[in-house]
Design an enzyme around this catalytic site. Sequence first.
Site, PDB file in Angstrom:
ATOM      1  N   HIS A  75      19.711 -49.711  79.190  1.00 46.04           N
ATOM      2  CA  HIS A  75      20.931 -49.075  79.705  1.00 46.04           C
ATOM      3  C   HIS A  75      20.913 -48.902  81.223  1.00 46.04           C
ATOM      4  CE1 HIS A  75      22.420 -48.423  75.731  1.00 46.04           C
ATOM      5  NE2 HIS A  75      21.476 -47.556  75.402  1.00 46.04           N
ATOM      6  N   ASP A 105      19.332 -53.570  69.502  1.00 39.74           N
ATOM      7  CA  ASP A 105      19.494 -52.120  69.509  1.00 39.74           C
ATOM      8  C   ASP A 105      20.912 -51.769  69.050  1.00 39.74           C
ATOM      9  OD1 ASP A 105      18.036 -49.593  71.159  1.00 39.74           O
ATOM     10  OD2 ASP A 105      20.210 -49.431  71.007  1.00 39.74           O
ATOM     11  N   HIS A 122      22.895 -49.629  70.230  1.00 40.78           N
ATOM     12  CA  HIS A 122      23.762 -49.391  71.385  1.00 40.78           C
ATOM     13  C   HIS A 122      23.818 -50.641  72.255  1.00 40.78           C
ATOM     14  CE1 HIS A 122      22.172 -45.356  70.275  1.00 40.78           C
ATOM     15  NE2 HIS A 122      23.433 -45.007  70.467  1.00 40.78           N
ATOM     16  N   ASP A 161      17.235 -48.450  66.145  1.00 38.70           N
ATOM     17  CA  ASP A 161      18.169 -47.390  65.815  1.00 38.70           C
ATOM     18  C   ASP A 161      19.375 -47.863  65.010  1.00 38.70           C
ATOM     19  OD1 ASP A 161      18.784 -48.757  68.142  1.00 38.70           O
ATOM     20  OD2 ASP A 161      19.063 -46.982  69.377  1.00 38.70           O
TER      21      ASP A 161
END
Length: 311
Positions: A125, A162, A164, A246
């Site tokens: 990120h 992931d 996200h 996740d």
Amino acid sequence: MSTALISHPDCDTHVTPPGHPEQVARLIHLRQALSVSEFQALRRVEAPLGDEADILRCHPPEYLERIRMAIPPAGIYPLDADTHVSPGSLNAALRGVGAACHAVDMVLEGTVQNAFAATRPPGHHAERATPMGFCLFGNVAIAAKHALEVHGLSRVAVVDFDVHHGNGTQDLLWDEPRALFVSSHQTPLWPGTGAETERGAHDNVLNVPLAAGSDGTAMRAAYQQQVLPRLADFAPELILVSAGFDAHRADPLAQLNWSGDDFIWITRALCDIARTHAGGRVVSVLEGGYDLDALAAAAAGHVAVLMDEGA
């Protein structure tokens, strides 16, 4: 050939506030899962500190200085509502950069077949000049640039599974025609980026949004229909993986319903592409995963596949 597991005790010194999902216990649980006899053949390597030159291929000097100056002499300092630093955070983040780049070195020099960098804080990120989403430096993007600039590769693929969207990696590789960035992720979900229309400056970005509540069957179909053909067409010389766990159904921060077998499937699929086009060369870098037991079990399955490929 073999599989390298690259980490460092410094990664335990990055301390976040009580109750924060990105916690020291993540690596403790992961190390425990990889300590059993099944994983004794792993080549365990201490991560070096990342080189400033590698960081500056993705982040400007003033950003690196900003992170340095933000490190508190004691306690925990918030960079934003989600992202914090403590006295050990800079060294931990530098070990993450060093682990990812050293993994590339080991794989491309033929020391090992593949590698898994088990470090924290995560990286995908972190944008060019913005820390966010628990991340300080864009580890996997920095490793991709390292492969291109230091080792002279012509085509490097980064696959981010992931839950996200890897907005930071996308930002850091947006203008890089030698890198293909692929992200599968839940939509809608923080950080709100990752639309299919985001394609990179050189059509070098493929975003694959997945609906909340969808399971591994939907993921496998998306990879078979979109991701794997795109990777085969690109014919990468190295595959880098942003390995976030996740998307597991037990994770508290998202709503995908993957099982441990789904992470095994996706790892095998990426290794198959690597075997065909990249001499089997894969470097995987830990990203998210916030249910401790699910993280440990899914990451262990991921590493077991890498070991099978490296045997």
